[in-house]
Design a protein around this motif. Structure first.
Motif, PDB file in Angstrom:
ATOM      1  N   LYS A  20      85.431  36.916  19.000  1.00 43.40           N
ATOM      2  CA  LYS A  20      85.325  35.477  19.252  1.00 43.40           C
ATOM      3  C   LYS A  20      84.830  34.739  18.010  1.00 43.40           C
ATOM      4  CE  LYS A  20      83.371  32.036  22.406  1.00 43.40           C
ATOM      5  NZ  LYS A  20      83.090  31.104  21.307  1.00 43.40           N
ATOM      6  N   ASN A  57      86.898  26.179  13.314  1.00 50.96           N
ATOM      7  CA  ASN A  57      86.069  25.359  14.207  1.00 50.96           C
ATOM      8  C   ASN A  57      84.768  26.054  14.576  1.00 50.96           C
ATOM      9  OD1 ASN A  57      86.996  27.354  15.867  1.00 50.96           O
ATOM     10  ND2 ASN A  57      88.175  26.019  17.223  1.00 50.96           N
ATOM     11  N   TYR A  58      84.337  26.983  13.754  1.00 50.48           N
ATOM     12  CA  TYR A  58      83.065  27.662  14.026  1.00 50.48           C
ATOM     13  C   TYR A  58      81.967  27.063  13.159  1.00 50.48           C
ATOM     14  CZ  TYR A  58      79.590  31.268  14.790  1.00 50.48           C
ATOM     15  OH  TYR A  58      78.443  31.931  15.120  1.00 50.48           O
ATOM     16  N   ARG A  96      87.738  34.683  15.525  1.00 53.19           N
ATOM     17  CA  ARG A  96      88.798  33.742  15.908  1.00 53.19           C
ATOM     18  C   ARG A  96      88.404  32.318  15.560  1.00 53.19           C
ATOM     19  NH1 ARG A  96      90.915  34.150  21.835  1.00 53.19           N
ATOM     20  NH2 ARG A  96      92.366  32.662  20.913  1.00 53.19           N
ATOM     21  N   ASP A  97      87.167  31.955  15.871  1.00 54.97           N
ATOM     22  CA  ASP A  97      86.698  30.602  15.550  1.00 54.97           C
ATOM     23  C   ASP A  97      86.634  30.387  14.041  1.00 54.97           C
ATOM     24  OD1 ASP A  97      86.474  30.073  18.229  1.00 54.97           O
ATOM     25  OD2 ASP A  97      84.329  30.504  18.335  1.00 54.97           O
TER      26      ASP A  97
END
Length: 355
Positions: A233, A242-243, A236-237
């Motif tokens: 996770k 967008n992390y 992926r971000d």
């Protein structure tokens, strides 16, 4: 496709390689951090050693991917991913039957179990693998399923792997759990995280990539648990851009957390010392205002009052003549003048005689 908020130095990627879906059988090379347990169960299949394994792991620990990849090591893999509420044991056996034969399974339990054992025994070029993914099953239904089908499992010529989570494990009868060999899906370590990232990056980039140990430690810290799904996770971000790195204490690096804890402790001690000093000063400032026997009151002299005597003396009153009061004995004698005898001085001779 490289993220801007968190940088692990990824090369140019043709696609996002960090899918959160369980691995397919063809993606066996992406299974990381489970090689010791995988090789153990693979040997059981190879040597046709029938057994019952209880695979316990948190949601997202990779139980489903592990069982899918293990299925590539046998020529017969039967997979069950649901536990029915009504007659769960019988329904599980019917699911197995349907995967072996196209047709309706028999309704008689004895015939159903006998046919299943015969079919699995006849296909024993390799030991069959039966995996039951019960991570989302109701605990009461799961326990009822085990109670009704455990006898069948113990006589089945197959390797049976039952996957559950720790919460389910804590609620199932210990008597049932003891009929299985326990295996636990642990969190990924630094090497496991590096292998996960590097192997997936190689699927989406022609450029070589090696994750540094520091980046692997940072990724492990950001994932909080080290479970594959949590690590993926974060990745992926990161790729999506967008992390945002967390700012709370739980996600800060360990050294920074320790340093902050020491600083906060010192600040608390200093604040406590200042508070004690302030309280002492307040007490000292308040004490002079309180009445006390040991503190002399301010002296304001007034006419006729001296500091030694502590009371006023009216000199004019002292100059006036004072009427002397009659002697007490004279007053008493006057009041008793009418009596027959004078008892001002009583002797034995003056007492009346009583016969």
């Amino acid at each position: 496709m490289q993220g801007n908020t968190l940088d692990f130095g990824f090369p140019q990627l043709s696609e996002d390689p960090f899918s959160s879906n369980p691995l397919d059988k063809e993606e066996f090379d992406l299974l990381v951090g489970r090689h010791v347990m995988f090789e153990e169960l693979e040997r059981k299949i190879t040597f046709k050693s029938a057994d019952r394994i209880l695979l316990v792991g948190e949601f997202g620990s990779g139980k489903t991917s592990f069982m899918q990849c293990l299925g590539t090591r046998t020529n017969l893999h039967l997979s069950v991913d649901r536990i029915a509420f009504s007659e769960p044991g019988v329904e599980l056996m019917k699911d197995l039957y349907a995967q072996l034969i196209d047709g309706s399974p028999p309704h008689d339990y004895q015939k159903l179990s006998k046919d299943l054992r015969r079919m699995l025994h006849d296909s024993r070029q390799m030991l069959p693998l039966v995996t039951i993914d019960a991570d989302m099953a109701d605990v009461s239904s799961l326990e009822a399923c085990l109670r009704s089908s455990l006898h069948f499992f113990e006589r089945l010529p197959a390797l049976i792997v039952l996957a559950i989570n720790p919460q389910q494990q804590s609620l199932i009868s210990e008597q049932l759990l003891q009929r299985f060999e326990l295996r636990t899906m642990t969190s990924l370590d630094i090497d496991g995280i590096k292998a996960l990232v590097e192997r997936r990056i190689s699927k989406a980039s022609s450029q070589p990539y090696n994750m540094s140990t520091d980046d692997a430690k940072r990724l492990l810290q950001l994932s909080r648990s080290g479970q594959p799904s949590a690590v993926i996770k974060v990745l992926r971000d990161t790729v999506a851009g967008n992390y945002t790195p967390p700012t709370n204490v739980d996600e800060q690096p360990e050294a920074q957390i320790q340093e902050q804890s020491i600083t906060e402790l010192e600040a608390d001690e200093e604040s406590e010392e200042l508070s004690l000093e302030s309280d002492a000063e307040d007490i000292l400032q308040e004490e002079p205002t309180k009445p006390s026997d040991s503190v002399e009151e301010s002296w304001e002299p007034t006419p006729g009052m001296t500091e030694a005597s502590g009371f006023d003396l009216d000199l004019e009153i002292l100059d006036e003549p004072v009427d002397e009061q009659p002697d007490i004995q004279e007053v008493v004698a006057a009041a008793e003048g009418d009596q027959e005898f004078d008892d001002a001085y009583v002797t034995e001779d003056s007492l009346p005689f009583s016969g």
